[in-house]
Design a protein around this motif. Structure first.
Motif, PDB file in Angstrom:
ATOM      1  N   VAL A   8       0.843  -1.199   0.000  1.00  7.58           N
ATOM      2  CA  VAL A   8       0.000   0.000   0.000  1.00  7.58           C
ATOM      3  C   VAL A   8       0.875   1.245   0.000  1.00  7.58           C
ATOM      4  O   VAL A   8       0.644   2.176  -0.781  1.00  7.58           O
ATOM      5  CB  VAL A   8      -0.960  -0.005   1.211  1.00  7.58           C
ATOM      6  N   ARG A   9       1.898   1.269   0.840  1.00  7.10           N
ATOM      7  CA  ARG A   9       2.802   2.429   0.898  1.00  7.10           C
ATOM      8  C   ARG A   9       3.498   2.668  -0.445  1.00  7.10           C
ATOM      9  O   ARG A   9       3.713   3.805  -0.850  1.00  7.10           O
ATOM     10  CB  ARG A   9       3.847   2.217   1.982  1.00  7.10           C
ATOM     11  N   LEU A  24      -3.805   0.320   8.749  1.00  5.68           N
ATOM     12  CA  LEU A  24      -3.513  -0.296   7.451  1.00  5.68           C
ATOM     13  C   LEU A  24      -3.772  -1.799   7.480  1.00  5.68           C
ATOM     14  O   LEU A  24      -4.408  -2.344   6.574  1.00  5.68           O
ATOM     15  CB  LEU A  24      -2.057  -0.057   7.039  1.00  5.68           C
ATOM     16  N   ALA A  25      -3.300  -2.468   8.507  1.00  5.06           N
ATOM     17  CA  ALA A  25      -3.482  -3.916   8.608  1.00  5.06           C
ATOM     18  C   ALA A  25      -4.966  -4.268   8.662  1.00  5.06           C
ATOM     19  O   ALA A  25      -5.410  -5.213   7.996  1.00  5.06           O
ATOM     20  CB  ALA A  25      -2.761  -4.451   9.840  1.00  5.06           C
ATOM     21  N   ALA A  26      -5.746  -3.506   9.418  1.00  5.05           N
ATOM     22  CA  ALA A  26      -7.185  -3.769   9.525  1.00  5.05           C
ATOM     23  C   ALA A  26      -7.888  -3.536   8.199  1.00  5.05           C
ATOM     24  O   ALA A  26      -8.731  -4.343   7.770  1.00  5.05           O
ATOM     25  CB  ALA A  26      -7.803  -2.895  10.614  1.00  5.05           C
ATOM     26  N   LYS A  27      -7.556  -2.442   7.520  1.00  6.86           N
ATOM     27  CA  LYS A  27      -8.198  -2.141   6.236  1.00  6.86           C
ATOM     28  C   LYS A  27      -7.795  -3.136   5.156  1.00  6.86           C
ATOM     29  O   LYS A  27      -8.598  -3.512   4.306  1.00  6.86           O
ATOM     30  CB  LYS A  27      -7.883  -0.706   5.782  1.00  6.86           C
ATOM     31  N   ILE A  28      -6.549  -3.569   5.166  1.00  4.48           N
ATOM     32  CA  ILE A  28      -6.103  -4.579   4.203  1.00  4.48           C
ATOM     33  C   ILE A  28      -6.876  -5.873   4.434  1.00  4.48           C
ATOM     34  O   ILE A  28      -7.368  -6.497   3.479  1.00  4.48           O
ATOM     35  CB  ILE A  28      -4.578  -4.805   4.295  1.00  4.48           C
ATOM     36  N   GLU A  29      -7.010  -6.262   5.681  1.00  2.00           N
ATOM     37  CA  GLU A  29      -7.771  -7.475   6.005  1.00  2.00           C
ATOM     38  C   GLU A  29      -9.226  -7.344   5.553  1.00  2.00           C
ATOM     39  O   GLU A  29      -9.794  -8.271   4.974  1.00  2.00           O
ATOM     40  CB  GLU A  29      -7.701  -7.744   7.503  1.00  2.00           C
ATOM     41  N   ASP A  60      -5.272  -0.367  -3.852  1.00  2.00           N
ATOM     42  CA  ASP A  60      -6.039   0.775  -4.349  1.00  2.00           C
ATOM     43  C   ASP A  60      -7.292   1.029  -3.510  1.00  2.00           C
ATOM     44  O   ASP A  60      -7.646   2.174  -3.240  1.00  2.00           O
ATOM     45  CB  ASP A  60      -6.432   0.568  -5.810  1.00  2.00           C
ATOM     46  N   ALA A  61      -7.972  -0.034  -3.101  1.00  2.00           N
ATOM     47  CA  ALA A  61      -9.176   0.116  -2.280  1.00  2.00           C
ATOM     48  C   ALA A  61      -8.829   0.754  -0.933  1.00  2.00           C
ATOM     49  O   ALA A  61      -9.539   1.651  -0.461  1.00  2.00           O
ATOM     50  CB  ALA A  61      -9.851  -1.239  -2.080  1.00  2.00           C
ATOM     51  N   VAL A  62      -7.738   0.314  -0.328  1.00  2.00           N
ATOM     52  CA  VAL A  62      -7.318   0.877   0.954  1.00  2.00           C
ATOM     53  C   VAL A  62      -6.918   2.340   0.776  1.00  2.00           C
ATOM     54  O   VAL A  62      -7.281   3.198   1.600  1.00  2.00           O
ATOM     55  CB  VAL A  62      -6.167   0.050   1.564  1.00  2.00           C
ATOM     56  N   LEU A  63      -6.221   2.646  -0.304  1.00  2.00           N
ATOM     57  CA  LEU A  63      -5.799   4.030  -0.533  1.00  2.00           C
ATOM     58  C   LEU A  63      -6.976   4.962  -0.824  1.00  2.00           C
ATOM     59  O   LEU A  63      -6.938   6.134  -0.453  1.00  2.00           O
ATOM     60  CB  LEU A  63      -4.775   4.093  -1.669  1.00  2.00           C
ATOM     61  N   PRO A  69     -11.226   9.603   3.902  1.00  2.00           N
ATOM     62  CA  PRO A  69     -11.955   8.736   4.826  1.00  2.00           C
ATOM     63  C   PRO A  69     -13.403   9.137   5.086  1.00  2.00           C
ATOM     64  O   PRO A  69     -14.221   8.300   5.427  1.00  2.00           O
ATOM     65  CB  PRO A  69     -11.129   8.804   6.106  1.00  2.00           C
ATOM     66  N   SER A  70     -13.734  10.393   4.920  1.00  2.00           N
ATOM     67  CA  SER A  70     -15.100  10.814   5.223  1.00  2.00           C
ATOM     68  C   SER A  70     -15.946  11.057   3.983  1.00  2.00           C
ATOM     69  O   SER A  70     -17.105  11.448   4.088  1.00  2.00           O
ATOM     70  CB  SER A  70     -15.091  12.066   6.102  1.00  2.00           C
ATOM     71  N   GLY A  71     -15.397  10.859   2.798  1.00  2.00           N
ATOM     72  CA  GLY A  71     -16.176  10.972   1.571  1.00  2.00           C
ATOM     73  C   GLY A  71     -16.480  12.387   1.134  1.00  2.00           C
ATOM     74  O   GLY A  71     -17.470  12.639   0.452  1.00  2.00           O
ATOM     75  N   VAL A  72     -15.649  13.350   1.516  1.00  2.00           N
ATOM     76  CA  VAL A  72     -15.874  14.744   1.124  1.00  2.00           C
ATOM     77  C   VAL A  72     -15.667  14.888  -0.370  1.00  2.00           C
ATOM     78  O   VAL A  72     -14.687  14.416  -0.929  1.00  2.00           O
ATOM     79  CB  VAL A  72     -14.917  15.680   1.891  1.00  2.00           C
TER      80      VAL A  72
END
Length: 127
Positions: A8-9, A24-29, A60-63, A69-72
């Motif tokens: 991801v980085r 990152l680990a949680a979102k990747i999972e 890409d999904a995590v990024l 993060p808030s969808g602005v």
């Protein structure tokens, strides 16, 4: 399974601090779980090409979530105003349909052996 925090980085245009490793680990999972629920065959595939594509898709999904993060979708500075979107970049993990189709490898299949049938209809005039 598919991607790591370093994957991801490597795809990010800036620096993701080490303090975000747990996030990152949680979102990747979460992203990997979502991907295998949408494309079940990925759970057992050994195809290097599909695995590489899955790694890129998960990163890409995590990024998408990390960047917004808030969808602005719109923000005004002088008079405070914020618009949020339920669609893309809304802070929710998602995979675009075209990427999922490419990963599935599904092509349009011809229908062999199907016969169109008209539904049966009662004669309304009854004679």
């Amino acid at each position: 399974m598919f991607a790591t925090a370093e994957d991801v980085r490597a795809r990010f245009e800036g620096v993701i601090p080490d303090s975000r490793n747990d996030w990152l680990a949680a979102k990747i999972e979460d992203a990997e779980s979502l991907l295998t629920s949408l494309v079940p065959s990925m759970a057992t595939t050994a195809d290097a090409g599909r695995l590489a594509r899955a790694k890129a898709m998960v990163a890409d999904a995590v990024l998408r979530v990390y960047r917004n993060p808030s969808g602005v979708t719109q923000e005004t500075a002088s008079v405070y105003s914020v618009s949020r979107s339920k669609a893309a970049d809304s802070g929710v993990l998602y995979f675009p349909a075209d990427e999922l189709e490419a990963l599935r490898g599904s092509a349009r299949r011809t229908r062999i052996g199907t016969i169109p049938v008209a539904p049966w209809r009662v004669d309304v005039y009854g004679r």
